[in-house]
Design a protein around this motif. Structure first.
Motif: not given
Length: 393
Positions: A232-255
């Motif tokens: 989850v942290a990696r996905l958010r970091g990758r997206l914010e590299q493109i759209v800018g810091a602080g503009q992405v929220r990521v949530a995960g469901g149960r396994s």
């Protein structure tokens, strides 16, 4: 070999002691979970033998022995023509009651349960069919291309609109494998949210991830496996590299394991993402894997009517007062620090004291009493879940 002649009766296997006999439906679910967890035919047949007290064999349509609950081995064990009978005698004289193993156009063969077989034992044998088919799909060679597109697959898994039959569920497992998702192993849904204004950049960013994403305006949906918090942290970091810091929220469901449970994981991810999006764009946290969801982990599984009752019971007198609810939330979070609440809500210290006094009078409790604080904190989280569940956005 004949299909119905009488012969020597194999010795019954001793039945294992269990705390409570499962119903056939419960047994079917248990075996299905085992199959999705990687249990092969020998293990599944061993569990069936324990539940019924009868040895069993799985035979292909060609008459070849696929698996057995005992030490029997061999290639051709029965004339294929005999498989059409209710009772099938194998080449070694073993006599079994036949249960077809197939769904739709998929035909694997038959499951044989050693005679004599009662109605209850036969019900357990029929309950094992889905699990046996799941293992059959696992053994099929990889498909050169995906049976359905990634968007269609993710939408079916998210919305629970896929074919619920054993064959349909097996097709979803096979389709997901084309995108390196193993639905027969633990996996979790992920909901991605964008709070910025550059929608075209956001859409482009989603295509740069290392997995297919179902894009839906400011939202995106995908699956992950492995370490959920790290991913989850990696996905958010990758997206914010493109759209800018602080503009992405990521949530995960149960396994979860198995395609039938995947829509539940998507539901969790959707609700947790909405919780994140209710905060201001600069608020923390920016990511919320299910493993860090706290009380929400439990409350997500509680029916809405129960949550509503709980909120009405413990927050009823202030349920329509957002100012008092915010004050109560911060009062509990700061352990009753008037100064901290004053700074967080931009209120005068006297205003904080007035609001807290009003909360105490209306609720008739001291919010900082340990047992009361736990109840009120639970009610506040339940209220948030009800709000986001009612929000169709």
């Amino acid at each position: 070999m004949t299909g119905a002649a009488d012969g020597p009766v194999p010795a019954a296997r001793p039945r294992l002691a269990v705390a409570a006999d499962p119903t056939p439906a419960q047994f079917a679910q248990w075996l299905t979970d085992l199959a999705f967890g990687g249990a092969g035919w020998p293990v599944l047949l061993a569990r069936l033998a324990e539940a019924t007290g009868r040895d069993c064999r799985l035979v292909a349509e060609t008459g070849e022995l696929l698996a057995t609950s005992d030490s029997t081995s061999g290639s051709t064990v029965v004339d294929p023509g005999a498989l059409r009978g209710d009772r099938v005698r194998c080449a070694d004289g073993w006599l079994g009651r036949s249960v077809p193993v197939g769904s739709g156009s998929r035909r694997l063969g038959v499951l044989l349960l050693a005679e004599p077989v009662g109605t209850g034992q036969l019900d357990y044998a029929r309950a094992a069919v889905t699990a046996l088919l799941i293992e059959a799909v696992r053994r099929e060679p990889p498909q050169p291309s995906a049976p359905v597109g990634a968007d269609g697959l993710l939408r079916a898994l998210r919305d629970g609109t896929g074919d619920r039959s054993p064959a349909g569920q097996a097709d979803l497992v096979r389709a997901a494998a084309a995108y390196r998702w193993r639905l027969d192993r633990p996996h979790a849904a992920v909901a991605l949210g964008y709070t910025g204004t550059q929608r075209r950049r956001w859409a482009s960013a989603l295509t740069w991830l290392d997995r297919p994403v179902l894009a839906d305006g400011r939202l995106g949906w995908t699956l992950l496996q492995g370490d959920a918090e790290r991913e989850v942290a990696r996905l958010r970091g990758r997206l914010e590299q493109i759209v800018g810091a602080g503009q992405v929220r990521v949530a995960g469901g149960r396994s979860v394991t198995g395609p039938a449970a995947t829509p539940d994981s998507f539901r969790d991810a959707r609700l947790l993402l909405r919780l994140l999006l209710r905060n201001s764009p600069a608020a923390e946290p920016a990511e919320l894997p299910f493993e860090r969801a706290g009380l929400a982990q439990l409350l997500l599984a509680v029916p809405s009517d129960r949550l509503r009752w709980y909120v009405d019971r413990h927050l009823g007198p202030i349920a329509q007062r957002d100012d008092l609810l915010r004050t109560l939330d911060h009062w509990l979070a700061t352990g009753g620090s008037r100064q901290a609440v004053s700074e967080q809500l931009h209120l005068h210290r006297n205003s904080v004291g007035y609001r807290v006094g009003l909360i105490k009078r209306l609720l008739g409790v001291d919010p900082l009493d340990p047992s009361t604080a736990a109840v009120l904190r639970t009610a506040l989280v339940a209220r948030e879940l009800l709000i986001v569940a009612a929000d169709g956005g």
